[in-house]
Design an enzyme around this catalytic site. Structure first.
Site, short mmCIF file in Angstrom:
data_model
loop_
_atom_site.label_atom_id
_atom_site.label_comp_id
_atom_site.label_asym_id
_atom_site.label_seq_id
_atom_site.Cartn_x
_atom_site.Cartn_y
_atom_site.Cartn_z
N ARG A 26 0.80 -1.22 0.00
CA ARG A 26 0.00 0.00 0.00
C ARG A 26 0.84 1.27 0.00
NH1 ARG A 26 -0.88 3.14 4.10
NH2 ARG A 26 0.05 1.61 5.49
N GLU A 63 2.34 5.30 24.72
CA GLU A 63 1.31 4.93 23.73
C GLU A 63 0.29 3.97 24.35
OE1 GLU A 63 2.00 1.94 20.81
OE2 GLU A 63 1.24 3.16 19.16
N TRP A 85 2.91 8.81 16.03
CA TRP A 85 1.65 8.82 15.28
C TRP A 85 1.50 10.07 14.40
CZ3 TRP A 85 -1.60 5.09 13.99
CH2 TRP A 85 -1.55 3.91 14.73
N TYR A 99 -7.40 2.41 17.98
CA TYR A 99 -7.35 1.49 19.13
C TYR A 99 -8.08 1.95 20.40
CZ TYR A 99 -3.66 -0.38 16.16
OH TYR A 99 -2.96 -0.87 15.09
N CYS A 151 -3.51 -2.77 13.13
CA CYS A 151 -2.53 -3.82 12.81
C CYS A 151 -2.56 -4.88 13.90
CB CYS A 151 -1.14 -3.23 12.70
SG CYS A 151 -0.97 -2.23 11.24
N ARG A 171 -2.17 -8.60 12.20
CA ARG A 171 -2.41 -8.98 10.80
C ARG A 171 -1.29 -8.52 9.87
NH1 ARG A 171 -3.16 -4.70 7.72
NH2 ARG A 171 -3.59 -2.83 8.89
N SER A 172 -0.60 -7.45 10.25
CA SER A 172 0.41 -6.84 9.38
C SER A 172 1.54 -6.36 10.28
CB SER A 172 -0.22 -5.68 8.61
OG SER A 172 0.72 -5.02 7.79
N ALA A 173 2.78 -6.76 9.99
CA ALA A 173 3.87 -6.56 10.94
C ALA A 173 5.10 -5.99 10.26
CB ALA A 173 4.20 -7.87 11.64
N ASP A 174 5.38 -4.73 10.57
CA ASP A 174 6.60 -4.03 10.12
C ASP A 174 7.71 -4.53 11.04
OD1 ASP A 174 8.66 -2.15 9.83
OD2 ASP A 174 7.30 -0.42 9.81
N ILE A 213 9.59 -6.93 5.87
CA ILE A 213 10.67 -5.94 6.01
C ILE A 213 10.57 -5.02 4.81
CG2 ILE A 213 13.17 -5.56 6.14
CD1 ILE A 213 13.45 -8.45 7.20
N TYR A 214 10.45 -3.71 5.06
CA TYR A 214 10.42 -2.76 3.96
C TYR A 214 11.78 -2.74 3.27
CZ TYR A 214 5.84 -1.07 5.34
OH TYR A 214 4.51 -0.99 5.61
N ALA A 268 7.34 3.81 6.83
CA ALA A 268 6.54 3.82 5.60
C ALA A 268 5.15 4.34 5.91
CB ALA A 268 6.47 2.41 5.02
N1 MHF Z 1 4.88 1.49 8.43
C1 MHF Z 1 4.44 1.54 9.70
N2 MHF Z 1 5.09 0.84 10.66
C2 MHF Z 1 4.66 0.88 11.95
O1 MHF Z 1 5.29 0.23 12.79
C3 MHF Z 1 3.52 1.67 12.27
C4 MHF Z 1 2.88 2.39 11.24
N3 MHF Z 1 3.36 2.31 9.98
N4 MHF Z 1 1.80 3.18 11.50
C5 MHF Z 1 1.21 3.23 12.80
C6 MHF Z 1 2.07 2.86 13.92
C7 MHF Z 1 3.05 3.88 14.42
N5 MHF Z 1 4.15 3.02 14.92
C8 MHF Z 1 5.47 3.44 14.86
C9 MHF Z 1 5.80 4.56 14.13
C10 MHF Z 1 7.12 4.99 14.09
C11 MHF Z 1 8.10 4.29 14.79
C12 MHF Z 1 9.49 4.80 14.78
O2 MHF Z 1 9.82 5.66 13.98
N6 MHF Z 1 10.35 4.32 15.65
C13 MHF Z 1 11.72 4.80 15.76
C14 MHF Z 1 11.77 6.00 16.69
C15 MHF Z 1 11.05 5.81 17.98
C16 MHF Z 1 10.68 7.09 18.74
O3 MHF Z 1 10.66 8.19 18.21
O4 MHF Z 1 10.35 6.93 19.93
C17 MHF Z 1 12.58 3.65 16.24
O5 MHF Z 1 13.81 3.73 16.04
O6 MHF Z 1 12.05 2.69 16.80
C18 MHF Z 1 7.74 3.16 15.53
C19 MHF Z 1 6.43 2.74 15.55
C20 MHF Z 1 3.81 1.64 14.72
N7 MHF Z 1 2.98 1.75 13.57
O1 LIG Z 2 1.37 -1.34 15.67
C1 LIG Z 2 1.67 -1.39 14.46
C2 LIG Z 2 1.06 -0.57 13.53
C3 LIG Z 2 1.42 -0.67 12.24
N1 LIG Z 2 2.35 -1.56 11.84
C4 LIG Z 2 2.74 -1.57 10.39
C5 LIG Z 2 2.44 -2.78 9.59
C6 LIG Z 2 2.45 -2.21 8.17
O2 LIG Z 2 3.80 -2.04 7.75
C7 LIG Z 2 1.82 -0.84 8.36
C8 LIG Z 2 0.33 -0.83 8.11
O3 LIG Z 2 0.05 -0.96 6.74
P1 LIG Z 2 -1.21 -1.81 6.19
O4 LIG Z 2 -1.18 -1.58 4.70
O5 LIG Z 2 -2.43 -1.26 6.84
O6 LIG Z 2 -0.97 -3.25 6.54
O7 LIG Z 2 2.07 -0.52 9.72
C9 LIG Z 2 2.99 -2.36 12.74
O8 LIG Z 2 3.88 -3.17 12.42
N2 LIG Z 2 2.62 -2.26 14.05
#
Ligand code: MHF
Ligand SMILES: O=c1ccn([C@H]2C[C@H](O)[C@@H](COP(=O)(O)O)O2)c(=O)[nH]1
Length: 269
Positions: A26, A63, A85, A99, A151, A171-174, A213-214, A268
């Site tokens: 996406r 959070e 966020w 949530y 997610c 369901r979806s794990a970065d 993994i992106y 992403a």
């Molecule tokens: N692509 C994506 N991955 C995610 O994990 C994710 C989303 N989108 N969208 C919603 C939430 C937001 N979450 C996030 C967003 C950013 C970080 C991040 O940038 N982490 C950095 C900095 C942490 C900080 O600033 O405290 C890291 O190094 O872990 C982590 C989780 C988890 N979720």
């Molecule tokens: O708590 C979270 C929130 C989000 N993610 C990641 C998983 C995906 O990379 C994106 C969401 O994209 P979708 O297209 O909606 O699946 O955010 C996560 O790992 N953990």
């Protein structure tokens, strides 16, 4: 025993790195991904905060407190220096009914709202052996209003021999940015509930759907996978708050968190 190892997360990260299939997603970033994996953590073997890079625990704890308060506006986090966020919030901080709203005030007919966390605590107290201690964030009637659909979609608690365990379905794990947060967040929630219910923390079981993994995280992941995990830190509470909704960040102490240096990578959107 698998749940007492310290490298479950790194092993899964390596699995996705090795076996992931190239695909589009996406966000337009591109990923490598596998479908359907599970890792488990014994919560009396230390707190499962990833050690092969620095993970910002304060963002995770705040959070979780924000979710538990029923709030879904990013302002509360921003006021406390948490920016995770920001990319999804509008100019008023609004994220739609994500949530916190589904956990604490799931919309029901006749303008009622269901407090799933309150019901969970009641059912865990009244009927610990029940197989119905479930909370869902996946509300099909509200998905279109959410800035990002959930997610971490559904979690279930289980009580056995005085121990409280939790299983999450994600369901979806970065794998690089999100999953270290998600594991620590639900492990903390399980420990808070165990404290409230006078139970011992049991296991946290993480189940993932699309584990990816992106492509712009691959170098970061390769650096991380050259590192060896340190022993887990410990997590303790400085007091027993009167209810699950009364925890403050200051009530939580993370001790002996020995970690490798931070590795940054773009999120992403
Ligand atoms: N692509 C994506 N991955 C995610 O994990 C994710 C989303 N989108 N969208 C919603 C939430 C937001 N979450 C996030 C967003 C950013 C970080 C991040 O940038 N982490 C950095 C900095 C942490 C900080 O600033 O405290 C890291 O190094 O872990 C982590 C989780 C988890 N979720
Ligand atoms: O708590 C979270 C929130 C989000 N993610 C990641 C998983 C995906 O990379 C994106 C969401 O994209 P979708 O297209 O909606 O699946 O955010 C996560 O790992 N953990």
């Amino acid at each position: 025993m698998n749940n007492r190892k310290i490298s479950q997360y790194e092993d899964l990260l390596r699995d996705v790195r090795t076996n992931g299939q190239r695909g589009d997603d996406r966000t337009g970033t591109g990923t490598i991904s596998v479908f359907g994996r599970q890792i488990r953590f014994d919560l009396d073997a230390g707190f499962p905060l990833v050690t092969t890079k620095r993970v910002h625990f304060k963002s995770i704890a705040l959070e979780l407190l924000w979710f538990l308060s029923g709030d879904s506006n990013a302002r509360w986090l921003q006021d406390r220096g948490v920016t995770i966020w920001d990319e999804w919030a509008n100019e008023d901080g609004n994220l739609g009914p994500i949530y916190g709203v589904q956990w604490r005030s799931w919309p029901a007919p006749e303008d009622r709202a269901i407090d799933q966390i309150e019901q969970l605590i009641k059912s865990l107290r009244a009927n610990p052996e029940s197989r119905r201690h479930v909370v869902s964030a996946w509300n099909p009637a509200s998905l279109h209003q959410m800035a990002l659909v959930p997610c971490h979609v559904l979690f279930q608690f289980h009580v056995s021999q005085g121990r409280l365990s939790c299983q999450l379905y994600q369901r979806s794990a970065d794998m690089f940015l999100g999953v270290p947060f998600n594991i620590a967040s639900y492990s903390l929630l399980t420990m808070m509930l165990a404290q409230q219910l006078d139970l011992e923390p049991g296991e946290f079981i993480w189940t993932g759907g699309d584990c990816h993994i992106y492509l712009n995280h691959l170098e970061a992941v390769d650096r991380q996978l050259e590192r060896s995990p340190y022993p887990n830190p410990q997590l303790t509470f400085n007091r027993k708050p009167p209810a699950i909704f009364d925890y403050q960040y200051e009530d939580i102490s993370l001790l002996d968190y020995r970690h490798h240096p931070l590795i940054t990578a773009p999120v992403a959107v």
